[in-house]
Design a protein around this motif. Sequence first.
Motif, mmCIF file in Angstrom:
data_model
loop_
_atom_site.group_PDB
_atom_site.id
_atom_site.type_symbol
_atom_site.label_atom_id
_atom_site.label_comp_id
_atom_site.label_asym_id
_atom_site.label_seq_id
_atom_site.Cartn_x
_atom_site.Cartn_y
_atom_site.Cartn_z
ATOM 1 N N GLN A 23 0.775 -1.247 -0.009
ATOM 2 C CA GLN A 23 0.090 0.016 -0.134
ATOM 3 C C GLN A 23 0.978 1.056 -0.062
ATOM 4 N N SER A 24 1.909 1.302 0.716
ATOM 5 C CA SER A 24 2.940 2.377 0.660
ATOM 6 C C SER A 24 4.384 1.803 1.082
ATOM 7 N N TYR A 25 5.348 2.712 0.965
ATOM 8 C CA TYR A 25 6.728 2.427 1.367
ATOM 9 C C TYR A 25 7.337 3.516 1.723
ATOM 10 N N THR A 26 8.372 3.513 2.576
ATOM 11 C CA THR A 26 9.544 4.534 2.928
ATOM 12 C C THR A 26 10.786 3.687 3.012
ATOM 13 N N PHE A 27 11.753 4.537 2.339
ATOM 14 C CA PHE A 27 13.232 4.062 2.473
ATOM 15 C C PHE A 27 13.873 4.524 3.855
ATOM 16 N N ASN A 28 14.835 3.909 4.258
ATOM 17 C CA ASN A 28 15.894 4.724 5.077
ATOM 18 C C ASN A 28 16.597 5.527 4.537
ATOM 19 N N ASP A 29 17.375 6.490 5.285
ATOM 20 C CA ASP A 29 18.109 7.572 4.595
ATOM 21 C C ASP A 29 19.227 7.025 3.709
ATOM 22 N N ASP A 30 19.791 5.909 3.779
ATOM 23 C CA ASP A 30 20.691 5.608 2.629
ATOM 24 C C ASP A 30 20.211 4.706 1.596
ATOM 25 N N GLU A 31 18.690 4.175 1.667
ATOM 26 C CA GLU A 31 18.166 3.469 0.966
ATOM 27 C C GLU A 31 18.604 2.094 1.019
ATOM 28 N N SER A 32 19.208 1.556 1.900
ATOM 29 C CA SER A 32 19.444 0.422 1.897
ATOM 30 C C SER A 32 18.465 -0.765 2.389
ATOM 31 N N LYS A 33 17.453 0.002 3.085
ATOM 32 C CA LYS A 33 16.322 -0.710 3.619
ATOM 33 C C LYS A 33 15.022 -0.001 3.033
ATOM 34 N N ILE A 34 13.847 -0.910 3.211
ATOM 35 C CA ILE A 34 12.583 -0.380 2.771
ATOM 36 C C ILE A 34 11.650 -0.705 3.727
ATOM 37 N N LEU A 63 -3.931 1.445 11.551
ATOM 38 C CA LEU A 63 -3.240 0.767 12.026
ATOM 39 C C LEU A 63 -2.650 -0.080 10.803
ATOM 40 N N GLY A 64 -1.188 -0.521 10.912
ATOM 41 C CA GLY A 64 -0.815 -1.197 9.877
ATOM 42 C C GLY A 64 0.251 -2.312 10.071
ATOM 43 N N LYS A 65 0.398 -3.356 9.250
ATOM 44 C CA LYS A 65 1.273 -4.277 9.566
ATOM 45 C C LYS A 65 2.330 -4.103 8.327
ATOM 46 N N PHE A 66 3.618 -4.037 8.942
ATOM 47 C CA PHE A 66 4.616 -3.614 8.141
ATOM 48 C C PHE A 66 5.858 -4.458 7.957
ATOM 49 N N ASP A 67 6.467 -4.684 6.888
ATOM 50 C CA ASP A 67 7.780 -5.442 6.744
ATOM 51 C C ASP A 67 8.906 -4.598 6.590
ATOM 52 N N VAL A 68 10.101 -4.942 7.073
ATOM 53 C CA VAL A 68 11.266 -4.074 6.730
ATOM 54 C C VAL A 68 12.028 -4.958 5.974
ATOM 55 N N LYS A 69 12.497 -4.629 4.629
ATOM 56 C CA LYS A 69 13.403 -5.343 3.837
ATOM 57 C C LYS A 69 14.860 -4.893 3.553
ATOM 58 N N GLU A 99 2.548 4.702 12.927
ATOM 59 C CA GLU A 99 3.651 5.776 12.662
ATOM 60 C C GLU A 99 4.974 5.150 12.783
ATOM 61 N N PRO A 100 5.244 4.168 12.084
ATOM 62 C CA PRO A 100 6.698 3.613 12.123
ATOM 63 C C PRO A 100 7.663 4.750 11.302
ATOM 64 N N THR A 101 8.815 4.810 11.929
ATOM 65 C CA THR A 101 9.794 5.783 11.171
ATOM 66 C C THR A 101 11.265 5.125 11.490
ATOM 67 N N PHE A 102 11.782 5.107 10.400
ATOM 68 C CA PHE A 102 13.195 4.631 10.530
ATOM 69 C C PHE A 102 14.199 5.827 11.366
ATOM 70 N N SER A 103 15.010 5.234 12.110
ATOM 71 C CA SER A 103 16.098 6.130 12.705
ATOM 72 C C SER A 103 16.960 6.628 11.582
ATOM 73 N N PRO A 104 17.640 7.806 11.609
ATOM 74 C CA PRO A 104 18.610 8.308 10.560
ATOM 75 C C PRO A 104 19.496 7.415 10.208
ATOM 76 N N ASP A 105 20.127 6.404 11.210
ATOM 77 C CA ASP A 105 21.038 5.504 10.826
ATOM 78 C C ASP A 105 20.582 4.214 9.956
ATOM 79 N N GLY A 106 19.272 4.129 10.147
ATOM 80 C CA GLY A 106 18.973 3.104 9.375
ATOM 81 C C GLY A 106 18.903 1.837 10.210
ATOM 82 N N ASN A 107 19.176 1.658 11.662
ATOM 83 C CA ASN A 107 19.573 0.569 12.249
ATOM 84 C C ASN A 107 18.192 0.092 12.889
ATOM 85 N N LYS A 108 17.369 0.963 13.107
ATOM 86 C CA LYS A 108 16.210 0.903 14.283
ATOM 87 C C LYS A 108 14.862 1.489 13.404
ATOM 88 N N VAL A 109 13.779 1.123 14.013
ATOM 89 C CA VAL A 109 12.497 1.736 13.595
ATOM 90 C C VAL A 109 11.575 2.069 15.064
#
Length: 708
Positions: free
Chosen positions: A76-87, A102-108, A126-136
């Motif tokens: 339904q939607s997607y968000t990249f982390n800052d360096d686009e190594s994860k989505i 409410l949403g069910k999300f995967d991180v790839k 409201e899930p949000t990547f940390s700027p370093d991309g290692n956490k949500v």
Amino acid sequence: MKKILFSISILTSVAFFAQEITLDKIYSGYYRGKGISGISSLKNGEDYAVIESGGITKYSYKTTQKNGSIVEGRFQSYTFNDDESKILLLKDSKSIYRHSFLGKFDVKDLKSGKVMSLNNGNFVQEPTFSPDGNKVAFVSDNNLFYQDLNSGKITQITSDGKKNSILNGLADWVYEEEFGHAKLYEWTKNSDAIVFVKSNESEVPEMMIPIYGKQLYPSEMRFKYPKAGEKNSVVSAQLYRLDSSKTIALNLSNFKNYYIPDVYKTAKADEIILITSERLQNASDVLKVNTKTGNITKLFTESDKRWIDTDNVTLEFLDDNSFIWGAERDGNRHLYWYNEDGKLKKQITKGNWEVTNYYGYNPKTKEVFIQTTQEGSINKVISKVNINSGKVTLLSEKTGTNSANFSHNYNYFIETSSSAAKPYTYVLKDGNGKTLKELQNNEEQLKKLQADNMVTKEFFTIPNEAGDEMNAWIMKPKDFDPNKKYPLFMFQYSGPGSQQVTNSWDQGNGLWFNHLVQKGYIVACVDGRGTGYKGTEFKKVTYLNLGKYEIEDQIAAAKWFGKQSYINKDRIGIFGWSFGGYMASLALTEGADVFKTGIAVAPVTNWRYYDSVYTERFMRTPQENPAGYDDNSPTSYAELLKGKFLLIHGTADDNVHFQNSMEFAEALIQNKKQFEFMAYPDKNHGIAGGQTRAQLYQKMTDFLLNNL
């Protein structure tokens, strides 16, 4: 028997291909247009991603050709982390209110291919990547968490979250509805802290809505809803540091702290910005939080003698931590440039026009990219402005409504444009506005409508009694005869800062209006005082008297139309939804000598029943301004009703409560006034789902055919 069947087949075929815009065609999706879903520029500035049926696909700006698949599947939607190594991928969702779900999300992990479910596959908000991309970070059951994407470990930050009581990092109903977003937390740039808003709504009065469904006993929907003058959530700003796993309350006692509408990160590692306001919303503090020490510094206060648009904040920090801010200080909304300490460097944009959207800043060229009304208040154009010289360069056509999605390096943008006569087109342009390629058009949609004798809007202005020129549009039958007198059906919304008279494609009510025009009506719309994009004074003249000048202008417009040779002044009707329904209710009471017929859908009928943030922004509280509330309520004028009136409301409207229509209905009943009333079971403010819209618009059409 064969002959009968053949006749039926012919009739069906003729009905389908009749040269007319019908309700059946509208609600079957026959006229539905095409778009491009989920456009997102990639960090290299040379590619962009879109959502397609098979997954998320990458395209080249330069060639406009597919450049590979990013992820396969349905999302339904997607968000990249800052360096686009994860989505972050949204797989399933359940709506809550206007913005929240409410949403069910995967991180790839796009390098390893590893997929991790967020919160063990359970619903989150409201899930949000940390700027370093290692956490949500995310919210679950009103509590704030973060998940380590390397280990999968979930850390719970708060534990006091409780429905209808405590929310952590999440907006309550009125914040979400009126400040425009559900998320109320932010990571620091270096990913070592989170600042979030804690909302205690335990003392906020509770709203109860019965849900009927197909059950023996109705269930109840209960939620906290602060009406005008009532208690709001008590909010506080909290700082959580990951290294210590400790949360401290930030001390806002020396600043405006009744509302905390927004949280932002800056360009520096250990800073967060809070936007705060007092209850009256006529001043906002911009506060800088040091997330190492918890110290707070006020950068400046934005103030206005009437109100600040606390739901429309423009704020971006540049690489040197200076920042761009939007404000209405000179009579129009423009951009201002501040240094990192909150000292004004300069006003970036100037002129008798407004900045309506901010797209970003290119540090190489020192240019901001914006949407504006510089080519007239009914048009929206795309421009770039050099922040040093102030030079403005137009990047789009001068007319119509144009919006943009820029590449990360601002060398390209995808322009979405439309006009009253032309549906949406998607065009790839370079950073100077040169057209490179049309990506998508809606010629097929337009041909269908033209084949069914679509008419387009004509734009002009109408004077009001205050000497203003009000923007207006009109739709006339194809065989319009200036010597014939037509019934007039007026549409409006009229709410603060809104705009209905725009040179843009209208695939909502616009198709219905075409259907009515083909039935012999003229349809028109007028934006009176209180509406937007014509300057601050025009918009804010309604302060403390919401409804007073707006209905005066609709009555003045109807009288002006009634003097035209082609309008039957004894056959003027009006329609509106929400604030527009409020105006239609006033028109059939205060304007009873002018309007013969009215339809009010989901109307506010007493501002005492509407929410605190919105209503008090324009009216202050009922305790401070009782006359402003009571003198402009249609229930106060129920005895004046003369014409044919249709009142419509959904019983499960969480926004404008069914109570509004029930009170107005009772006032009409006690004044022995006859009217029609349609209640839509378990439908919210949008009154939609299944065949609901088709039935609703057929009912309104039949009402007009019988009464106007």
